[in-house]
Design a protein around this motif. Structure first.
Motif, PDB file in Angstrom:
ATOM      1  N   GLY A  41       9.539  44.237  -4.642  1.00 57.50           N
ATOM      2  CA  GLY A  41      10.040  43.753  -3.146  1.00 57.50           C
ATOM      3  C   GLY A  41      11.289  44.590  -2.894  1.00 57.50           C
ATOM      4  N   TYR A  42      12.430  44.604  -3.985  1.00 55.92           N
ATOM      5  CA  TYR A  42      13.612  44.894  -3.759  1.00 55.92           C
ATOM      6  C   TYR A  42      13.903  46.644  -4.162  1.00 55.92           C
ATOM      7  CZ  TYR A  42      14.706  40.343  -2.466  1.00 55.92           C
ATOM      8  OH  TYR A  42      14.574  38.740  -1.986  1.00 55.92           O
ATOM      9  N   VAL A  43      13.012  47.082  -4.925  1.00 59.47           N
ATOM     10  CA  VAL A  43      13.300  48.443  -5.419  1.00 59.47           C
ATOM     11  C   VAL A  43      12.513  49.450  -4.498  1.00 59.47           C
ATOM     12  CG1 VAL A  43      13.284  50.012  -7.255  1.00 59.47           C
ATOM     13  CG2 VAL A  43      14.145  47.822  -7.679  1.00 59.47           C
ATOM     14  N   PHE A  44      11.097  48.969  -4.481  1.00 57.50           N
ATOM     15  CA  PHE A  44      10.257  49.863  -3.455  1.00 57.50           C
ATOM     16  C   PHE A  44      10.493  49.834  -1.991  1.00 57.50           C
ATOM     17  CE2 PHE A  44       6.528  50.872  -7.044  1.00 57.50           C
ATOM     18  CZ  PHE A  44       7.627  51.555  -7.749  1.00 57.50           C
ATOM     19  N   GLY A  45      10.819  48.582  -1.760  1.00 54.30           N
ATOM     20  CA  GLY A  45      10.914  48.089  -0.175  1.00 54.30           C
ATOM     21  C   GLY A  45      11.860  48.925   0.465  1.00 54.30           C
ATOM     22  N   ALA A  57       6.654  40.931   2.645  1.00 51.07           N
ATOM     23  CA  ALA A  57       5.575  39.983   3.451  1.00 51.07           C
ATOM     24  C   ALA A  57       4.112  40.809   3.204  1.00 51.07           C
ATOM     25  CB  ALA A  57       5.712  39.824   4.830  1.00 51.07           C
ATOM     26  N   PHE A  58       4.446  41.984   3.117  1.00 51.00           N
ATOM     27  CA  PHE A  58       3.102  42.993   2.820  1.00 51.00           C
ATOM     28  C   PHE A  58       2.652  42.771   1.423  1.00 51.00           C
ATOM     29  CE2 PHE A  58       1.168  46.873   1.093  1.00 51.00           C
ATOM     30  CZ  PHE A  58       0.295  47.184   2.062  1.00 51.00           C
ATOM     31  N   LEU A  59       3.706  42.687   0.306  1.00 48.14           N
ATOM     32  CA  LEU A  59       3.411  42.940  -0.944  1.00 48.14           C
ATOM     33  C   LEU A  59       2.996  41.505  -1.488  1.00 48.14           C
ATOM     34  CD1 LEU A  59       3.949  44.390  -3.612  1.00 48.14           C
ATOM     35  CD2 LEU A  59       5.996  43.491  -3.796  1.00 48.14           C
ATOM     36  N   VAL A  60       3.494  40.574  -1.148  1.00 44.58           N
ATOM     37  CA  VAL A  60       2.858  39.127  -1.536  1.00 44.58           C
ATOM     38  C   VAL A  60       1.259  38.926  -1.646  1.00 44.58           C
ATOM     39  CG1 VAL A  60       2.895  36.646  -1.311  1.00 44.58           C
ATOM     40  CG2 VAL A  60       4.995  37.868  -1.222  1.00 44.58           C
ATOM     41  N   GLY A 124       7.534  33.829  -3.281  1.00 42.58           N
ATOM     42  CA  GLY A 124       7.110  34.604  -2.078  1.00 42.58           C
ATOM     43  C   GLY A 124       7.693  34.022  -0.733  1.00 42.58           C
ATOM     44  N   LEU A 125       7.888  32.870  -0.548  1.00 46.50           N
ATOM     45  CA  LEU A 125       8.573  31.914   0.484  1.00 46.50           C
ATOM     46  C   LEU A 125      10.091  32.407   0.605  1.00 46.50           C
ATOM     47  CD1 LEU A 125       6.431  28.538   0.778  1.00 46.50           C
ATOM     48  CD2 LEU A 125       6.292  30.460   2.393  1.00 46.50           C
ATOM     49  N   ALA A 126      10.455  32.236  -0.591  1.00 44.82           N
ATOM     50  CA  ALA A 126      12.033  32.326  -0.762  1.00 44.82           C
ATOM     51  C   ALA A 126      12.589  33.721  -0.516  1.00 44.82           C
ATOM     52  CB  ALA A 126      12.242  31.956  -2.010  1.00 44.82           C
ATOM     53  N   VAL A 127      11.537  34.839  -0.745  1.00 40.69           N
ATOM     54  CA  VAL A 127      11.928  36.283  -0.241  1.00 40.69           C
ATOM     55  C   VAL A 127      11.508  36.718   0.955  1.00 40.69           C
ATOM     56  CG1 VAL A 127      11.981  36.883  -2.802  1.00 40.69           C
ATOM     57  CG2 VAL A 127       9.840  37.180  -1.379  1.00 40.69           C
ATOM     58  N   GLY A 128      10.993  35.910   1.835  1.00 38.15           N
ATOM     59  CA  GLY A 128      10.834  36.253   3.051  1.00 38.15           C
ATOM     60  C   GLY A 128       9.407  36.292   3.664  1.00 38.15           C
ATOM     61  N   TRP A 129       8.395  36.002   2.750  1.00 40.14           N
ATOM     62  CA  TRP A 129       6.982  36.042   3.176  1.00 40.14           C
ATOM     63  C   TRP A 129       6.609  34.529   3.777  1.00 40.14           C
ATOM     64  CZ3 TRP A 129       3.075  32.708   0.993  1.00 40.14           C
ATOM     65  CH2 TRP A 129       1.997  32.835   1.379  1.00 40.14           C
ATOM     66  N   ARG A 130       5.745  34.769   4.922  1.00 46.86           N
ATOM     67  CA  ARG A 130       5.399  33.441   5.735  1.00 46.86           C
ATOM     68  C   ARG A 130       3.929  33.705   5.938  1.00 46.86           C
ATOM     69  NH1 ARG A 130       9.573  32.546   3.880  1.00 46.86           N
ATOM     70  NH2 ARG A 130      11.446  31.601   4.935  1.00 46.86           N
ATOM     71  N   VAL A 131       3.407  32.376   6.026  1.00 45.19           N
ATOM     72  CA  VAL A 131       2.151  32.351   6.481  1.00 45.19           C
ATOM     73  C   VAL A 131       2.121  32.171   8.268  1.00 45.19           C
ATOM     74  CG1 VAL A 131      -0.061  30.813   6.293  1.00 45.19           C
ATOM     75  CG2 VAL A 131       1.265  31.322   4.322  1.00 45.19           C
ATOM     76  N   GLU A 132       1.698  33.118   8.473  1.00 44.47           N
ATOM     77  CA  GLU A 132       1.755  32.962  10.110  1.00 44.47           C
ATOM     78  C   GLU A 132       0.313  32.793  10.748  1.00 44.47           C
ATOM     79  OE1 GLU A 132       4.274  33.932  11.511  1.00 44.47           O
ATOM     80  OE2 GLU A 132       5.526  34.782   9.932  1.00 44.47           O
ATOM     81  N   ARG A 213      -4.186  39.364   3.858  1.00 39.44           N
ATOM     82  CA  ARG A 213      -3.033  39.608   4.811  1.00 39.44           C
ATOM     83  C   ARG A 213      -3.356  39.184   6.394  1.00 39.44           C
ATOM     84  NH1 ARG A 213      -2.861  45.081   1.712  1.00 39.44           N
ATOM     85  NH2 ARG A 213      -1.078  44.633   0.106  1.00 39.44           N
ATOM     86  N   ASP A 214      -4.938  39.625   6.483  1.00 40.66           N
ATOM     87  CA  ASP A 214      -5.257  39.231   7.919  1.00 40.66           C
ATOM     88  C   ASP A 214      -5.331  37.752   8.189  1.00 40.66           C
ATOM     89  OD1 ASP A 214      -6.467  39.711  10.440  1.00 40.66           O
ATOM     90  OD2 ASP A 214      -8.347  39.759   9.483  1.00 40.66           O
ATOM     91  N   LEU A 215      -5.946  37.095   7.118  1.00 43.59           N
ATOM     92  CA  LEU A 215      -5.864  35.583   7.062  1.00 43.59           C
ATOM     93  C   LEU A 215      -4.780  34.830   7.036  1.00 43.59           C
ATOM     94  CD1 LEU A 215      -9.049  35.179   4.767  1.00 43.59           C
ATOM     95  CD2 LEU A 215      -8.937  34.851   7.026  1.00 43.59           C
ATOM     96  N   PHE A 216      -3.786  35.484   6.324  1.00 42.23           N
ATOM     97  CA  PHE A 216      -2.244  34.951   6.208  1.00 42.23           C
ATOM     98  C   PHE A 216      -1.582  35.150   7.657  1.00 42.23           C
ATOM     99  CE2 PHE A 216      -2.413  34.628   1.480  1.00 42.23           C
ATOM    100  CZ  PHE A 216      -2.606  33.353   1.384  1.00 42.23           C
ATOM    101  N   GLY A 217      -1.918  36.022   8.224  1.00 48.31           N
ATOM    102  CA  GLY A 217      -1.548  36.518   9.682  1.00 48.31           C
ATOM    103  C   GLY A 217      -0.176  37.535   9.368  1.00 48.31           C
ATOM    104  N   ASN A 218      -0.041  38.367   8.301  1.00 44.49           N
ATOM    105  CA  ASN A 218       0.811  39.128   8.053  1.00 44.49           C
ATOM    106  C   ASN A 218       0.487  40.396   8.640  1.00 44.49           C
ATOM    107  OD1 ASN A 218       0.616  37.716   4.703  1.00 44.49           O
ATOM    108  ND2 ASN A 218       2.109  37.305   6.445  1.00 44.49           N
ATOM    109  N   THR A 219      -0.711  41.251   8.262  1.00 43.40           N
ATOM    110  CA  THR A 219      -0.637  42.438   9.017  1.00 43.40           C
ATOM    111  C   THR A 219      -2.277  42.629   9.201  1.00 43.40           C
ATOM    112  OG1 THR A 219      -0.619  43.443   6.677  1.00 43.40           O
ATOM    113  CG2 THR A 219       1.340  43.529   7.772  1.00 43.40           C
ATOM    114  N   PRO A 220      -2.601  43.170  10.219  1.00 50.50           N
ATOM    115  CA  PRO A 220      -4.121  43.259  10.455  1.00 50.50           C
ATOM    116  C   PRO A 220      -4.825  44.332   9.756  1.00 50.50           C
ATOM    117  CG  PRO A 220      -2.680  44.272  12.211  1.00 50.50           C
ATOM    118  CD  PRO A 220      -1.776  43.622  11.216  1.00 50.50           C
TER     119      PRO A 220
END
Length: 260
Positions: A41-45, A57-60, A124-132, A213-220
């Motif tokens: 998340g922090y190196v490749f991102g 958010a994509f990675l989680v 994951g929540l701590a590094v910025g991922w969210r369930v949308e 990703r789709d069900l969590f609302g992150n990316t379609p």
């Protein structure tokens, strides 16, 4: 069926006790995905087109599915270890359902995976991922993840019973680390060459990762993707059905007949 349920519950208890007596394995399996999340998340991102929190958010979801695919390695090693040490042969002498032993192993792995997913989600929540998405969609994503882990574990159990050697199973299981690399678990497939993109999108991990990703609302789902990724929930369920339909009967048959 009642005999299978009774014997399977007994084997589930045996496997959970086995996990409790090996806490180092539990710690390793829970901390490894967290370490990968922080590293990737922090190196490749910082080097991708979706940097920072957007990439995390994509990675989680991708790491969740990559970890679930580790059921192949876990199932393979435990089944091979029991066979190599003679435990499986002793179980065969008992008046228990032939499906109970592999079922107990797969169910225990599912329980351990469900529990181990909680700390990963908190990080994951701590590094910025969210369930949308909605709570119902999020619950569906978690159920799909567990179904995929269950299917992968059955594949591993069959391969472990076939290998019958824990050292060989450990080496072969290590090769499964390549599977998430040939998928959309860590990076989008849109930038891959045509043939490699096709391979990655027909990888079951890509379908399940896209579904989460789709069900969590992150990316379609991406445009122009292969059918399992373009229809990720249906594609994931189909892949799980194929894996279970193939490997459950194979694993039970291999357990029942042993080396014959």
């Amino acid at each position: 069926m009642s005999m299978l349920a009774y014997d399977g519950t007994a084997m589930l208890g045996r496997q959970l006790l086995r996990l409790r007596n090996n806490p180092g394995l539990l710690v390793l399996t829970q901390t490894m995905p967290i370490s990968m999340l922080l590293f990737f998340g922090y190196v490749f991102g910082s080097a991708l087109a979706v940097p920072g929190e957007a990439y995390r958010a994509f990675l989680v979801p991708g790491l969740l599915v990559a970890t679930a695919s580790g059921g192949i390695m876990a199932g393979m090693f435990q089944a091979a270890q029991d066979t190599h040490r003679g435990v499986t042969n002793r179980f065969r002498t008992l008046p228990v359902s032939r499906a109970a032993v592999p079922l107990g192993q797969a169910a225990a792995d599912l329980v351990a995976t469900a529990v181990g997913t909680v700390p990963f989600l908190l990080v994951g929540l701590a590094v910025g991922w969210r369930v949308e998405g909605s709570p119902l969609e999020a619950a569906g994503a978690f159920a799909l993840l567990m179904l995929f882990r269950f299917a992968c574990t059955w594949a591993g159990i069959y391969l472990g019973l076939l290998t019958r050697n824990e050292a060989a199973a450990g080496q072969l299981g290590g090769a499964t680390f390549l599977l998430p690399l040939l998928s959309s678990a860590y990076i989008p497939t849109s930038g891959l060459p045509g043939w490699l993109r096709t391979v990655a999108e027909w990888n079951p991990i890509s379908a399940v990762a896209t579904a989460l990703r789709d069900l969590f609302g992150n990316t379609p789902a991406p445009d122009g993707a292969a059918w399992p990724v373009a229809h990720p929930v249906a594609g994931s369920l189909l892949w799980c059905a194929v894996l279970l339909g193939v490997f459950v009967p194979l694993a039970v048959r291999q357990y029942a007949h042993g080396e014959r």
